[in-house]
Design an enzyme around this catalytic site. Structure first.
Site, PDB file in Angstrom:
ATOM      1  N   ASP A  37       6.526  -1.020   4.993  1.00  0.00           N
ATOM      2  CA  ASP A  37       5.902   0.305   5.109  1.00  0.00           C
ATOM      3  C   ASP A  37       6.366   1.161   3.932  1.00  0.00           C
ATOM      4  OD1 ASP A  37       4.615   2.692   6.257  1.00  0.00           O
ATOM      5  OD2 ASP A  37       4.537   1.493   8.075  1.00  0.00           O
ATOM      6  N   HIS A  76       0.293   2.389   3.500  1.00  0.00           N
ATOM      7  CA  HIS A  76       1.691   2.185   3.928  1.00  0.00           C
ATOM      8  C   HIS A  76       2.396   1.192   3.011  1.00  0.00           C
ATOM      9  CE1 HIS A  76       1.624   4.655   7.558  1.00  0.00           C
ATOM     10  NE2 HIS A  76       0.423   4.161   7.831  1.00  0.00           N
ATOM     11  N   GLU A 109      -4.508   4.015   8.542  1.00  0.00           N
ATOM     12  CA  GLU A 109      -4.082   5.187   7.785  1.00  0.00           C
ATOM     13  C   GLU A 109      -4.046   4.941   6.267  1.00  0.00           C
ATOM     14  OE1 GLU A 109      -1.339   7.299  11.182  1.00  0.00           O
ATOM     15  OE2 GLU A 109      -0.363   5.792   9.957  1.00  0.00           O
TER      16      GLU A 109
HETATM   17  C1  ACM Z   1      -0.323   3.372  13.780  1.00  0.00           C
HETATM   18  O1  ACM Z   1       0.311   3.903  14.704  1.00  0.00           O
HETATM   19  N1  ACM Z   1      -0.437   3.967  12.598  1.00  0.00           N
HETATM   20  C2  ACM Z   1      -0.954   2.090  13.955  1.00  0.00           C
END
Ligand code: ACM
Ligand code: ZN
Length: 552
Positions: free
Chosen positions: A201, A271, A335
């Site tokens: 991440d 991420h 995201e």
């Molecule tokens: C998430 O909680 N961004 C999958």
């Protein structure tokens, strides 16, 4: 009918018990509750250290299962039972015998037959036998003794869902191998079979990749961490770590011995600041980038205009596939802001080269992510693997062979299943275990927010009532997620997941019409005795009626 059976077996137990103290009696009403508990007749099996644990000669998995059962009995009662390979049915008398029974329907189902003469734990597979062992383990009284009376009964269960998971984020905070194994131990006790391991991440890359050593060496470390919920104060303490490939192999083996498949997540194309800090050429602007010390969603993500990025991802996945033998690889997909792609000449060129144009609500950039996902999906598929991705993928036109994790509520799961995707339900409400477990948060460890009480977890139904009949089989199961922005150590992980994991386990195993929250609450303290025995932290307040329940 079933309730009558439950009562009957208790009565049988009590009658047979005579002067025997309650603490020496086994009780099969565990968590998750076995689907069937039928009393056989008025008798008990007397379990002592003279009993053996039999397993089929030459079956290595069953040998390991026998050793595990013997270990559990010794831990919880102090009695040491030897294990023995055997083919002779007569050897079963006076002993516990583990058996493979091809007549059982469910590949993870089990049956436990207790008579005055002995105990048989059967499964169609060794995994089923393992789940039977877990039920026997949880039915034992805890404390040193030289005998346990097991009421004669036929106990049987098969899991409602094939996918029974928990997730653990080891990027936002890094946890040692011992903690990951401990987490696996908790999954095993609760009859779960999937660990979704979030390994990369913005805040840290946690898996050694030999071809790109800087991923772990540089991408695994941040120079400091924000305090609280993204405050302007940073602790300025260098923080990080990563798992070597050898450590990962060890963890994968440890999980497999407990019938748990690890699904690694390499989150892409967003991420990715851990990777970008190590290899800035993978980003649209070329950096420099830092491993992030804040929480949230970063604008800098992989540049999809460069062929090198695709090669990088494939190279990483080559090594990931070597480490993780399971069918599924989780490729994230959540995201991913598109601001960099919109401004990047190479990404825009890629869009033109592919002839991508926006379609309705789907921007060209969303479809670029779809193209990238399909490239990776095809690559993994050539190696016999399948992808799981977060529900944002539904907005990117990905193929229906991609399995979707529904996290932004339950609705994306219903949409995905209707479109023909397999789906795993992990909605923020109530399956984000990094959320608070009460609305009265003043004395709780800092959590993300929200309020996912034990009861809300228990009451969650993964298959929406109005889901069309031909889509229902696409709901493979449910999973709780444990993001660790605010979770820094093992006891805090435990506090967030226990006892909510017990409620999740019951909905993963038990047919919905047999669920009963009050009955679950009555059985829970005995499971908690096991948590206590192992020294696991748990939220004790959840055992008593909490505020949310009183309001109802
Ligand atoms: C998430 O909680 N961004 C999958
Ligand atoms: Zn770009």
């Amino acid at each position: 009918m079933r309730m009558r059976h439950l009562v009957a077996v208790l009565v049988v137990g009590l009658v047979a018990m005579g002067a025997v103290a309650q603490e020496n009696l086994a009780n099969y009403r565990t968590v998750p509750l076995p689907e069937r508990i039928d009393g056989i007749k008025n008798s008990n099996f007397r379990l002592t250290d003279a009993c053996l644990v039999n397993y089929p000669t030459g079956n290595r998995e069953m040998e390991r299962n026998a050793a595990m059962l013997s270990g559990y009995i010794e831990e919880l009662t102090g009695m040491h039972l030897s294990t023995r390979p055997t083919v002779n049915p007569k050897d079963r008398t006076g002993n516990i015998s583990l058996l493979i029974d091809s007549k059982l329907e469910n590949s993870e189902g089990y049956s436990i037959t207790v008579t005055a003469k002995g105990v048989e734990i059967a499964g169609r597979t060794a995994a089923g036998v393992f789940y039977g062992i877990q039920t026997l383990r949880k039915s034992l009284p805890i404390g040193k003794t030289n005998f346990v009376l097991m009421p004669s009964a036929q106990v049987a269960a098969s899991p409602r869902f094939v996918y029974r998971g928990m997730h653990l984020d080891c990027s936002r905070h890094f946890f040692p191998v011992s903690t990951v194994k401990h987490y696996i131990d908790m999954l095993a006790l609760h009859g779960m079979n999937k660990l979704h391991w979030h390994l990369t991440d913005d805040q840290g890359w946690r898996v050694e990749i030999k071809k790109y050593p800087r991923l772990a060496e540089v991408g695994g470390w941040r120079s400091g961490t924000t305090l609280g919920h993204n405050s302007p104060v940073n602790d300025g303490i260098r923080y990080g770590g990563y798992y070597t490939q050898e450590e990962i192999r060890d963890i994968v083996r440890y999980a497999a011995e407990r019938y748990i498949t690890i699904i690694p997540e390499i989150d892409m194309p967003g991420h990715m600041l851990g990777a970008l800090a190590a290899y800035p050429e993978l980003g649209c602007t070329g950096g420099p980038y830092d491993v992030w010390g804040m929480w949230g969603v970063a604008d800098d993500i992989l540049c999809l205009g460069k062929d090198h990025t695709l090669q990088f991802v494939k190279d990483v996945l080559d090594e990931v596939m070597q480490l993780f033998p399971g069918e599924y690889i989780h490729i994230g997909g959540d995201e991913s802001p598109r601001v960099r792609w919109q401004a990047c000449p190479l990404c825009q060129q890629r869009i033109r080269d592919l002839g991508i144009t926006s379609k309705g609500k789907q921007s060209a950039e969303a479809l670029l992510q779809g193209w990238f996902t399909t490239e990776i999906q095809n690559y993994l598929s050539q190696h016999g693997r399948r992808i799981i991705g977060w529900d944002e993928l539904l907005g990117c036109d990905v193929e229906s062979s991609a399995t979707i994790m529904s996290w932004r509520g339950a609705e994306p799961g219903a949409e995905g299943a209707t479109l023909g995707h397999d789906v795993i339900m992990t909605p923020v409400g109530p399956l984000y275990f990094d959320y608070y477990q009460t609305s009265s948060t003043w004395n709780e460890p800092t959590a993300f927010g929200g309020c996912n009480t034990l009861k809300k977890v228990y009451d969650f139904e993964p298959v929406a009532e109005d889901l069309p009949a031909d889509a229902r089989h696409h709901i493979l199961g449910a999973q709780a997620n444990v993001w660790t922005e605010y979770i820094t150590c093992e006891p805090q992980i435990d506090y967030q997941v226990l006892p909510r994991m017990a409620a999740l386990a019951e909905l993963q195993w038990l047919p919905a019409d047999l669920k009963d929250y009050q009955d679950f609450k009555a059985r829970l303290p005995r499971l908690v005795e096991i948590y206590k025995y192992y020294g696991w932290t748990y939220r004790a307040k959840s055992l008593v009626q909490d505020d949310e329940e009183k309001e109802k």
